[in-house]
Enzyme design. Structure first.
Site, PDB file in Angstrom:
ATOM      1  N   THR A  74       0.888  -1.184   0.104  1.00  0.00           N
ATOM      2  CA  THR A  74       0.124  -0.099   0.019  1.00  0.00           C
ATOM      3  C   THR A  74       0.866   1.375  -0.036  1.00  0.00           C
ATOM      4  OG1 THR A  74      -1.839  -1.040   1.033  1.00  0.00           O
ATOM      5  CG2 THR A  74      -1.591   1.507   1.446  1.00  0.00           C
ATOM      6  N   ARG A 119     -15.038  -6.202  -0.073  1.00  0.00           N
ATOM      7  CA  ARG A 119     -14.481  -5.355   1.029  1.00  0.00           C
ATOM      8  C   ARG A 119     -13.615  -4.268   0.970  1.00  0.00           C
ATOM      9  NH1 ARG A 119      -8.815  -4.203   2.558  1.00  0.00           N
ATOM     10  NH2 ARG A 119      -8.605  -4.614   4.809  1.00  0.00           N
ATOM     11  N   GLY A 179     -11.073  -1.539   2.769  1.00  0.00           N
ATOM     12  CA  GLY A 179     -10.027  -1.314   3.747  1.00  0.00           C
ATOM     13  C   GLY A 179     -10.109   0.019   4.455  1.00  0.00           C
ATOM     14  N   ASP A 180      -8.949   0.384   5.218  1.00  0.00           N
ATOM     15  CA  ASP A 180      -8.926   1.614   5.730  1.00  0.00           C
ATOM     16  C   ASP A 180      -8.555   2.509   4.851  1.00  0.00           C
ATOM     17  OD1 ASP A 180      -6.500   0.121   5.639  1.00  0.00           O
ATOM     18  OD2 ASP A 180      -5.644   1.589   6.838  1.00  0.00           O
ATOM     19  N   THR A 206      -0.971   2.206   6.770  1.00  0.00           N
ATOM     20  CA  THR A 206      -0.832   1.044   5.980  1.00  0.00           C
ATOM     21  C   THR A 206      -0.723  -0.092   6.763  1.00  0.00           C
ATOM     22  OG1 THR A 206       0.564  -0.536   4.793  1.00  0.00           O
ATOM     23  CG2 THR A 206       1.870   1.144   5.911  1.00  0.00           C
ATOM     24  N   GLY A 207      -1.309  -1.129   6.792  1.00  0.00           N
ATOM     25  CA  GLY A 207      -1.588  -2.168   7.799  1.00  0.00           C
ATOM     26  C   GLY A 207      -2.855  -2.900   7.596  1.00  0.00           C
ATOM     27  N   GLY A 215      -6.285  -3.561   7.514  1.00  0.00           N
ATOM     28  CA  GLY A 215      -7.377  -2.432   7.507  1.00  0.00           C
ATOM     29  C   GLY A 215      -8.529  -2.445   8.348  1.00  0.00           C
TER      30      GLY A 215
HETATM   31  N1  ASP Z   1      -4.570  -1.067   4.898  1.00  0.00           N
HETATM   32  C1  ASP Z   1      -4.658  -1.987   3.774  1.00  0.00           C
HETATM   33  C2  ASP Z   1      -5.862  -2.425   3.448  1.00  0.00           C
HETATM   34  O1  ASP Z   1      -6.237  -3.260   4.874  1.00  0.00           O
HETATM   35  C3  ASP Z   1      -3.855  -2.861   3.373  1.00  0.00           C
HETATM   36  C4  ASP Z   1      -2.358  -2.307   3.548  1.00  0.00           C
HETATM   37  O2  ASP Z   1      -2.024  -1.348   3.990  1.00  0.00           O
HETATM   38  O3  ASP Z   1      -1.270  -3.259   3.362  1.00  0.00           O
HETATM   39  O4  ASP Z   1      -6.532  -2.656   2.673  1.00  0.00           O
END
Ligand code: ASP
Length: 359
Positions: A226, A254, A256-257, A277-278, A280
């Site tokens: 991301t 789905r 995400g964040d 990033t992470g 979500g």
């Molecule tokens: N945050 C992103 C999501 O959950 C994925 C990521 O940051 O690696 O869609």
């Protein structure tokens, strides 16, 4: 009289210790304050920080060639934004153009290089926020818009809405003259193989309901890349943006964040600009990006204190992982993560560049 003197001495001692021994109730998370950061002085006239995703990025799994390729692309991206800022351009332009470089690279899970959904499609999310006006734009689940961050900006500037999704977002992108591609444009062989691997693993697991399959640790770690950017420009305006393909094997539309304002992206000239990033789901529940800003605004924490509290305590306490990049109104930059690595880079107004992958 003696009793009176004793009481006085005890009282005086209590007062003098107040500064040295913090009241645990006032500082329940035991965050040590770095007074140098609390200063209101401008640290930088302008500044820029980027990330290219956080996760179990280990040196032992990385070839020197691959590492060099990531670092070169991070450098190309951040220098793009830096030049804009140096020439007096806006933080919004710097954020958008910097993210474009990473979206166009197959190395990152954004634009070309996005991960695959369970249905073997690529559904992209993005958002951007202007710290001066608190205006924001986001797009979710698009399959044909080449650069989702441009769509997010168009939503912010050219529509009365904040978030558009799916087909409607794609129609709006076409109307705005943004570059449209065939969904196959987003195909990359290694992302497709990641999906295949995860699906094969699912098949061999006897006991998996939809939830455990989705939250499989292997799945949660196959989403790296991301991308995000935060910037402060010479006019003191902050901006943040984030773009992603989401998580491999995601289902049912789905989201995400990354396109959620306050979770994946937040910017406020009064405090800071943040891109996340992470994992979500946890970043949405923890309202990561806005929480960092709110801790600064309402509790007077420094950016570093706020980022540490949210990323090292709040998110992991819920069970999530990931990281953020952020810059405050004085140009103080933070790159905080609780994973083994995060692709990241920062540049000061003097041109000093930092590019890192591991802890
Ligand atoms: N945050 C992103 C999501 O959950 C994925 C990521 O940051 O690696 O869609």
């Amino acid at each position: 009289m003696n009793r009176f003197l004793c009481a006085l001495v005890i009282l005086l001692l209590c007062f003098s210790c107040g500064e040295l021994v913090p009241n645990p109730d006032e500082n329940p998370n035991n965050i040590t304050r770095d007074s140098s950061e609390k200063t209101e002085e401008k640290q930088q006239e302008f500044a820029i920080v980027i990330h290219g995703g956080a996760g179990t990025i280990l040196r032992k799994n990385m070839s020197p060639e691959k590492e060099a390729a990531y670092k070169a692309k991070l450098e190309e991206a951040i220098r793009t934004g830096y030049e804009i800022l140096k020439n007096g351009g806006s933080s919004l332009d710097a954020v958008e153009k910097t993210i474009n470089v990473m979206e166009d690279s197959p190395l990152f899970n954004a634009g070309k290089g996005a991960v695959f959904t369970n249905a073997a499609t690529n559904e992209l999310d993005a958002s951007i926020m202007d710290g001066k006006t608190l205006n924001a734009g986001a797009s979710a689940g698009t399959t044909t818009v080449k650069n989702p961050i441009n769509l997010a900006r168009a939503v912010m500037e050219k529509s009365e809405h904040v978030m558009l999704s799916g087909k409607g977002a794609e129609t709006f992108a076409e109307e705005q003259g943004l570059e449209i591609v065939a969904p196959e444009y987003f195909y990359t062989e290694n992302r497709f193989q990641s999906l295949k691997k995860i699906k094969d693993k699912e098949k061999t697991e006897l006991d998996h309901d939809a939830k455990t399959a989705f939250y499989d640790p292997m799945i949660k770690d196959s989403k790296f890349g991301t991308v995000g950017c935060v910037a402060l420009d010479k006019n003191g305006n902050l901006a943040a943006g984030t773009s992603t393909g989401g998580m491999t094997n995601k289902r049912y539309g789905r989201i995400g964040d990354a396109p959620i304002i306050g979770s994946g992206t937040y910017a406020n000239n009064a405090t800071c600009a943040v891109s996340s990033t992470g994992w979500g789901e946890y970043f949405i529940r923890a309202q990561v990006a806005h929480d960092i800003s709110a801790l600064m605004e309402y509790k007077g924490l420094s950016l570093k204190e706020a980022a540490q509290l949210v990323i090292q305590e709040k998110v992991p306490n819920l069970g999530g992982n990931g990281g953020i990049v952020a810059v405050d109104k004085n140009g103080y930059m933070v790159m905080e993560f609780n994973t083994a690595g995060m692709y990241r880079a920062s540049m000061t107004d003097g041109g000093e560049i930092t590019i890192k992958i591991y802890e």
